[in-house]
Scaffold this motif. Structure first.
Motif, PDB file in Angstrom:
ATOM      1  N   ASP A  69      97.406 -32.226  21.830  1.00 51.91           N
ATOM      2  CA  ASP A  69      97.118 -31.840  20.446  1.00 51.91           C
ATOM      3  C   ASP A  69      96.023 -32.711  19.839  1.00 51.91           C
ATOM      4  O   ASP A  69      95.165 -32.222  19.108  1.00 51.91           O
ATOM      5  CB  ASP A  69      98.388 -31.922  19.600  1.00 51.91           C
ATOM      6  CG  ASP A  69      98.168 -31.427  18.190  1.00 51.91           C
ATOM      7  OD1 ASP A  69      97.865 -30.229  18.031  1.00 51.91           O
ATOM      8  OD2 ASP A  69      98.299 -32.241  17.246  1.00 51.91           O
ATOM      9  N   LEU A  70      96.053 -34.003  20.140  1.00 51.48           N
ATOM     10  CA  LEU A  70      95.070 -34.928  19.570  1.00 51.48           C
ATOM     11  C   LEU A  70      93.734 -34.897  20.300  1.00 51.48           C
ATOM     12  O   LEU A  70      92.743 -35.394  19.778  1.00 51.48           O
ATOM     13  CB  LEU A  70      95.610 -36.360  19.595  1.00 51.48           C
ATOM     14  CG  LEU A  70      96.815 -36.663  18.736  1.00 51.48           C
ATOM     15  CD1 LEU A  70      97.224 -38.106  18.925  1.00 51.48           C
ATOM     16  CD2 LEU A  70      96.541 -36.366  17.275  1.00 51.48           C
ATOM     17  N   LYS A  83      90.928 -36.655  17.775  1.00 53.75           N
ATOM     18  CA  LYS A  83      89.520 -36.538  18.155  1.00 53.75           C
ATOM     19  C   LYS A  83      89.054 -35.126  17.824  1.00 53.75           C
ATOM     20  O   LYS A  83      89.752 -34.160  18.103  1.00 53.75           O
ATOM     21  CB  LYS A  83      89.347 -36.752  19.657  1.00 53.75           C
ATOM     22  CG  LYS A  83      88.999 -38.132  20.060  1.00 53.75           C
ATOM     23  CD  LYS A  83      88.676 -38.127  21.532  1.00 53.75           C
ATOM     24  CE  LYS A  83      88.037 -39.404  21.950  1.00 53.75           C
ATOM     25  NZ  LYS A  83      87.785 -39.417  23.387  1.00 53.75           N
ATOM     26  N   LEU A  84      87.886 -35.020  17.261  1.00 54.07           N
ATOM     27  CA  LEU A  84      87.349 -33.717  16.942  1.00 54.07           C
ATOM     28  C   LEU A  84      86.872 -33.023  18.213  1.00 54.07           C
ATOM     29  O   LEU A  84      86.343 -33.640  19.118  1.00 54.07           O
ATOM     30  CB  LEU A  84      86.191 -33.840  15.959  1.00 54.07           C
ATOM     31  CG  LEU A  84      86.535 -34.408  14.599  1.00 54.07           C
ATOM     32  CD1 LEU A  84      85.286 -34.539  13.767  1.00 54.07           C
ATOM     33  CD2 LEU A  84      87.537 -33.521  13.882  1.00 54.07           C
TER      34      LEU A  84
END
Length: 85
Positions: free
Chosen positions: A17-18, A82-83
């Motif tokens: 997810d991140l 993180k994008l």
């Protein structure tokens, strides 16, 4: 699923997810807020809360699908996000 397997499963879910921490394989090596988020997710993992219906004759039980993390866990995880480009 025992507690250690549940921790690892939630840690993998958080990493996905991140979009972060791909190089960390052990939960113990993750930052403390991530470890705390995993603990909170285990606390929220109450099957009673997600039961949609039960049956006696065939011993069937169906659950609601949980799609998002709880709000307090999301707040803990946001600084590590993180994008994706």
């Amino acid at each position: 699923m025992n507690e250690n397997e549940l921790k690892e499963a939630y840690f993998e879910l958080i990493k996905e997810d991140l979009n972060n921490f791909r190089d960390i394989s052990e939960l113990e090596n993750a930052p403390k807020p991530i470890q705390l988020a995993v603990e909170k997710l285990i606390k929220y993992d109450s099957k009673d809360r997600t039961v949609q219906s039960e049956g006696i004759a065939d011993l069937k039980m169906s659950y609601f699908e949980v799609k998002n993390f709880p709000a307090d866990v999301k707040v803990m995880l946001n600084p590590y996000r993180k994008l994706r480009w």
